[in-house]
Design a protein around this motif. Structure first.
Motif, short mmCIF file in Angstrom:
data_model
loop_
_atom_site.label_atom_id
_atom_site.label_comp_id
_atom_site.label_asym_id
_atom_site.label_seq_id
_atom_site.Cartn_x
_atom_site.Cartn_y
_atom_site.Cartn_z
N GLU A 54 35.05 28.11 37.14
CA GLU A 54 36.09 27.71 37.88
C GLU A 54 37.82 28.03 36.86
N THR A 56 38.02 28.56 34.06
CA THR A 56 37.58 29.83 33.37
C THR A 56 37.74 30.78 33.89
N ALA A 57 37.31 31.25 35.03
CA ALA A 57 37.87 32.80 36.24
C ALA A 57 38.86 33.04 36.43
N GLN A 58 39.25 31.54 36.46
CA GLN A 58 40.65 31.53 36.84
C GLN A 58 41.89 31.87 35.74
N THR A 87 35.47 37.61 30.03
CA THR A 87 36.72 36.95 29.38
C THR A 87 37.79 37.35 28.22
N ALA A 189 31.28 31.93 34.70
CA ALA A 189 33.06 32.69 35.18
C ALA A 189 32.55 34.12 35.38
N SER A 190 32.01 34.87 34.42
CA SER A 190 31.63 35.99 34.72
C SER A 190 31.38 36.54 36.31
N ARG A 191 30.28 36.04 36.82
CA ARG A 191 29.91 35.95 37.82
C ARG A 191 31.36 35.76 38.94
N LEU A 192 32.00 34.73 39.39
CA LEU A 192 32.60 34.46 39.34
C LEU A 192 33.85 35.20 39.84
N ARG A 193 34.24 36.43 38.23
CA ARG A 193 34.90 37.33 38.67
C ARG A 193 34.38 38.04 39.49
#
Length: 354
Positions: A54, A56-58, A87, A189-193
């Motif tokens: 999270e 990383t995604a933010q 990322t 993180a990629s999925r969260l992005r």
């Protein structure tokens, strides 16, 4: 977590395998040992790994990955995983960091520090500096009771693992776990992005990956290189008027008075007429023998989607049409086979039955 059992070599044959069977067994056991270590790590991971993803995604800046020795090599690979999945990431060598490279770290950046023991002198030395310059510090380390973990904002504990090395010394199982856990955090993180295959294609324009993710209009034969005729003429006329020099596609696209795709007539269709001695049909309207409402793909579709359709429908030619169903090009199996060095396209039948 169950205790790990250390298997000591019982004789020289175990320590220094001499036969082909013993050597193959050694390789398989090493692979199994690393796989089992990864499995144990997967079961022991906590929500701290989720929090790392999270964060990383933010991250509004870059993810700065640091580590020394084998952990540093793992870190460089994780930089590649992060960068290719949306990322932005860079590797920072801890020894270079204290000689000016700390200037690369910005307040908007997130730092991943990797150390199995959490006591690597070079990494621990810069941990506080990294934490001060960046938005947060994520530690990927064996446990939570080491200097690196204490300095971090988020600790992803991967556990202690017996190395696959027969001496129990060379970093093998531990580095395999680091790699797998780091990759899994980067992928979440990629999925969260909301990173899509189309986004992925932007960073992979070359090689077989880039080709499969490319748009069909990038790899199709353009309309001026395709065989095209009116659906109102005879088969013979359509074949003659659409003939071309050089590499030709295996089908003629037929259009109506509005220029929309009405059907398709393939070389296989022509061969069937001749095989059944129906030569007289060559002077009949091609509309009577063409395949109406053929499978098509639209502009904007990816090559992998088009290839999947061709494989499912067992066809060798796929017209590319615009939003008004007007043909703008053709995907031909011979082009796809030559372009795709991964071999995927070769699974599409060359001699289809429509």
């Amino acid at each position: 977590m169950s205790a790990q059992v250390k298997h000591e070599p019982t004789d020289d044959r175990d320590r220094f395998p001499t036969t082909m069977v013993d050597r193959l067994r050694s390789i398989r056991n090493s692979v199994l040992a690393e796989g089992q270590a990864i499995e144990r790590a997967a079961k022991s991971l906590t929500t701290e790994a989720v929090r790392a993803a999270e964060m990383t995604a933010q991250c509004d800046g870059c993810v700065i990955v640091t580590g020394v020795g084998k952990a540093g090599l793992v870190g460089q690979k994780l930089v590649a995983t992060l960068a290719s999945t949306g990322t932005p990431a860079h590797f920072l060598h801890p020894s270079e960091a204290v000689h000016g490279d700390l200037g690369r770290v910005r307040e908007s950046d997130l730092v991943w520090a990797i150390s199995n023991s959490g006591r690597s002198e070079e990494v621990v030395r810069i941990a506080d500096h990294l934490r001060e310059h960046a938005t947060a510090l994520v530690a990927i380390t064996a446990g939570e009771d080491n200097p690196l973990a204490i300095a971090a904002d988020c600790v992803v504990a991967i556990g202690k693992h017996q190395e696959a090395c027969h001496n129990g010394l060379a970093p093998t199982s531990s580095t395999a776990v680091m790699m797998a856990v780091g990759d899994s955090i980067a992928l979440l993180a990629s999925r969260l992005r909301r990173f899509t295959p189309q986004d992925f294609a932007k960073f992979h324009p070359g090689g077989s990956l880039g080709r499969k993710l490319a748009r069909v209009e990038q790899l199709m034969r353009p309309i001026d290189a395709c065989r095209i005729a009116s659906d109102s003429v005879s088969i013979r006329t359509a074949i003659v008027t659409s003939s071309q020099t050089g590499r030709r596609s295996g089908a003629v696209m037929l259009v109506d008075n509005d220029g929309s795709l009405a059907g398709i007539f393939t070389d296989s269709d022509l061969a069937r007429l001749l095989e059944t001695r129906r030569e007289n049909a060559l002077d009949e309207s091609i509309a009577s023998q063409m395949t109406r409402q053929p499978s098509t793909t639209n502009t904007g579709a990816t090559l992998s989607e088009a290839m999947a359709l061709m494989s499912h429908r067992k066809i060798s030619e796929l017209p590319v049409v615009d939003h008004a169903n007007r043909p703008i090009g053709m995907l031909d199996i011979t082009d796809l086979v030559s372009l795709n060095d991964s071999g995927d396209a070769a699974t599409i039948p060359i001699n289809p039955t429509r």
